[in-house]
Design a protein around this motif. Structure first.
Motif, short mmCIF file in Angstrom:
data_model
loop_
_atom_site.label_atom_id
_atom_site.label_comp_id
_atom_site.label_asym_id
_atom_site.label_seq_id
_atom_site.Cartn_x
_atom_site.Cartn_y
_atom_site.Cartn_z
N ILE A 1 51.67 -7.40 42.01
CA ILE A 1 51.47 -6.61 40.79
C ILE A 1 50.75 -5.31 41.14
CG2 ILE A 1 50.37 -6.54 38.51
CD1 ILE A 1 50.62 -9.57 38.37
N THR B 1 48.86 -3.86 29.42
CA THR B 1 48.33 -5.03 30.14
C THR B 1 49.15 -6.27 29.81
OG1 THR B 1 46.08 -4.13 30.19
CG2 THR B 1 46.31 -6.51 30.42
N LEU C 1 48.11 -11.62 42.50
CA LEU C 1 47.97 -10.27 41.97
C LEU C 1 48.43 -9.18 42.94
CD1 LEU C 1 44.51 -10.67 40.20
CD2 LEU C 1 46.69 -10.16 39.07
N ILE D 1 44.81 -6.15 37.84
CA ILE D 1 46.15 -5.56 37.84
C ILE D 1 46.08 -4.03 38.05
CG2 ILE D 1 47.21 -7.38 36.47
CD1 ILE D 1 46.97 -5.56 34.01
N HIS E 1 55.38 -10.49 34.86
CA HIS E 1 55.14 -11.16 36.13
C HIS E 1 54.82 -12.65 35.96
CE1 HIS E 1 55.14 -7.72 38.96
NE2 HIS E 1 54.81 -7.03 37.89
N ILE F 1 52.64 -6.17 31.51
CA ILE F 1 52.61 -6.48 32.94
C ILE F 1 52.40 -7.97 33.16
CG2 ILE F 1 51.25 -6.16 35.06
CD1 ILE F 1 50.73 -3.28 34.13
N ILE F 2 51.47 -8.55 32.44
CA ILE F 2 51.16 -9.97 32.58
C ILE F 2 52.38 -10.83 32.27
CG2 ILE F 2 49.83 -11.88 31.55
CD1 ILE F 2 47.52 -9.87 31.23
#
Length: 290
Positions: free
Chosen positions: A83, A9, A80, A57, A16, A12-13
């Motif tokens: 993503i 998590t 989002l 996500i 992006h 990914i955060i």
């Protein structure tokens, strides 16, 4: 790779450049065991569809894609969408929809997305601030749903599942139980989210009834009567309804309550759905509609 881990998590955060919006109540689940419990409660299979609200996500969406034949995920935050498209690229049975579920034509969405499935369930981690409006829209629109399985604030879940005579029982309990049979699936600690909310959550399953729990001639009046009965919880049902219908109706209201077997000194939280239905019918018969 599964999204629902702290490491994945965060990766990914960060990649992006995503920043959480408090106004959207964004809290991403990072515990795969909780996700499995949510999906299992929905009773999905390859012949069924799932509507997800607020996929974030894609942690829950991934699990839904593995179990359901068709998944539609409605996300309000445009940031989002790319993503989700990346995370769910290999899941051909998922359709991502950008929009506000409170404004979307859900009847049209169901016809478009779920025309070929045998049944549909809503499965979602709902933002706290908009839980009740979303759930009431899902219930009131009479969508062809089998189940609603959602993670919401623990206190709200307890109110939805509460029995008459308990502290948690209120107008929300009556409204939800009119349309569905609630079941608390599990409690979810606030520590399994990024960022962590201030309170714990709960997963609740609402198994949709084939028809409402009680027969009423005027649903709007039924729910207005219930709301009025809970206007001030410390007051008796007689006093609350008198304030709503008019002080000049006190004596007539006493007779109506007694005719339905309801003691005027009882409080609103002690009445069952059937008692509220009987009370509403008696009020209508006597022309007392607030």
């Amino acid at each position: 790779m599964d999204v629902a881990t702290p490491r994945r998590t965060k990766e990914i955060i960060e990649r992006h450049g995503f920043s959480f919006k408090k106004s959207l109540g964004q809290n991403f689940l990072i515990d795969p065991n909780i996700l499995n419990k949510i999906v299992a409660a929905a009773g999905l299979d390859a012949t069924k569809g799932a509507l997800e609200i607020g996929p974030g996500i894609g942690a829950l969406t991934q699990q839904l894609a593995r179990e359901a034949g068709k998944v539609a995920a409605v996300e309000i935050d445009r940031r989002l969408i790319p993503i989700l498209q990346e995370v769910l690229e290999a899941d051909e049975n998922v359709r991502i929809v950008h929009g506000d579920v409170l404004e979307i034509d859900l009847q049209a969405l169901f016809k478009e997305q779920f025309g070929e499935v045998s049944g549909v369930s809503v499965v979602a981690n709902l933002p706290y601030y908009v839980t009740t409006p979303i759930l009431m829209k899902l219930l009131e629109e009479r969508l062809p749903l089998e189940n609603i399985v959602v993670m919401i604030q623990k206190e709200v879940a307890e109110r939805m599942a509460a029995n008459p005579g308990t502290k948690a029982y209120g107008s929300l309990s009556v409204a939800v139980q009119y349309y569905a049979v609630p079941e608390l699936v599990c409690i979810v600690p606030h520590t399994v989210f990024i960022p962590q909310p201030n309170v714990d959550s709960a997963v609740i399953k609402l198994a949709m009834r084939d028809k409402p729990a009680v027969d009423v001639a005027d649903e709007d009046f039924f729910f207005r009567t219930v709301q009025a009965s809970f206007a001030q919880r410390r007051k008796t049902i007689h006093n609350n309804l008198s304030s709503w219908l008019g002080k000049d109706k006190r004596e007539e209201l006493t007779r109506i309550l007694e005719s339905t077997g309801i003691d005027p000194v009882r409080r609103g939280e002690t009445l069952s759905l059937q008692e509220y239905a009987s009370l509403t019918a008696a009020l209508e018969t006597h022309g007392l509609k607030g």
